[in-house]
Design an enzyme around this catalytic site. Structure first.
Site, PDB file in Angstrom:
ATOM      1  N   THR A  43       0.822  -1.211   0.000  1.00 22.99           N
ATOM      2  CA  THR A  43       0.000   0.000   0.000  1.00 22.99           C
ATOM      3  C   THR A  43       0.859   1.265   0.000  1.00 22.99           C
ATOM      4  O   THR A  43       0.551   2.230  -0.697  1.00 22.99           O
ATOM      5  CB  THR A  43      -0.960  -0.014   1.207  1.00 22.99           C
ATOM      6  OG1 THR A  43      -1.679  -1.253   1.191  1.00 22.99           O
ATOM      7  CG2 THR A  43      -1.969   1.115   1.139  1.00 22.99           C
ATOM      8  N   CYS A  44       1.947   1.246   0.748  1.00 22.71           N
ATOM      9  CA  CYS A  44       2.845   2.411   0.798  1.00 22.71           C
ATOM     10  C   CYS A  44       3.503   2.636  -0.559  1.00 22.71           C
ATOM     11  O   CYS A  44       3.685   3.782  -0.983  1.00 22.71           O
ATOM     12  CB  CYS A  44       3.908   2.226   1.876  1.00 22.71           C
ATOM     13  SG  CYS A  44       3.195   2.165   3.547  1.00 22.71           S
ATOM     14  N   THR A  45       3.839   1.560  -1.243  1.00 26.17           N
ATOM     15  CA  THR A  45       4.446   1.662  -2.576  1.00 26.17           C
ATOM     16  C   THR A  45       3.450   2.261  -3.569  1.00 26.17           C
ATOM     17  O   THR A  45       3.810   3.146  -4.342  1.00 26.17           O
ATOM     18  CB  THR A  45       4.939   0.279  -3.055  1.00 26.17           C
ATOM     19  OG1 THR A  45       5.917  -0.197  -2.116  1.00 26.17           O
ATOM     20  CG2 THR A  45       5.560   0.352  -4.435  1.00 26.17           C
TER      21      THR A  45
END
Length: 149
Positions: A43-45
């Protein structure tokens, strides 16, 4: 948590290259600071890549970007290099910056309670006053959420 109308907290941290970034250097242009739980996680990517893919639009709107997580400089460097982000990533292993913004909070996942970073984006004006806080960040459309102000 920091809210609209609050002043940019004073902080300093090391970016992905081990260089010191100070909050006072960020005054003068509109600023987006996005906090994310962990480098190189799915999700952060997606969020960081969405901001990178839309960087020219954000720049055209006058924004400078800064990403911050509790990762080490080495992890930030790896994440930054892997995706060639056009903005700095700050390593905040001590959680000092995270706490100043109020994003280091108690979280619960699958009934387990722990301390972690709440994915949040802060938008500041040229004078360092918080204009908007995005608490419900949608990773796939993070740039649109910033630009819709």
């Amino acid at each position: 948590m920091l809210k609209a109308g609050d002043k940019l907290p004073q902080f300093e941290g090391l970016n992905q290259d081990g260089e010191t970034v100070r909050s006072e250097q960020l005054i003068g242009k509109k600023l987006v600071i996005f906090f994310y739980p962990q480098a190189n996680t799915p999700t952060c990517t997606v969020e960081a890549c969405n901001l990178s893919d839309n960087y020219s639009k954000l720049e055209k709107a006058g924004f400078q970007l800064l990403g911050i997580s509790g990762d080490s400089v080495k992890k930030q460097k790896n994440f930054h290099s892997k995706f060639a982000f056009p903005y700095d990533l700050i390593a905040d292993e001590s959680h000092e910056i995270l706490e100043k913004f109020g994003v280091w909070q108690e979280k619960t996942t699958f009934g387990k309670t722990y301390m972690g970073i709440v994915r949040t984006t802060f938008i500041f004006d040229e004078k360092g006053i918080c204009e908007r806080v995005i608490e419900k960040v949608t990773s796939k459309t993070a740039a649109e959420q910033i630009l819709e102000a």
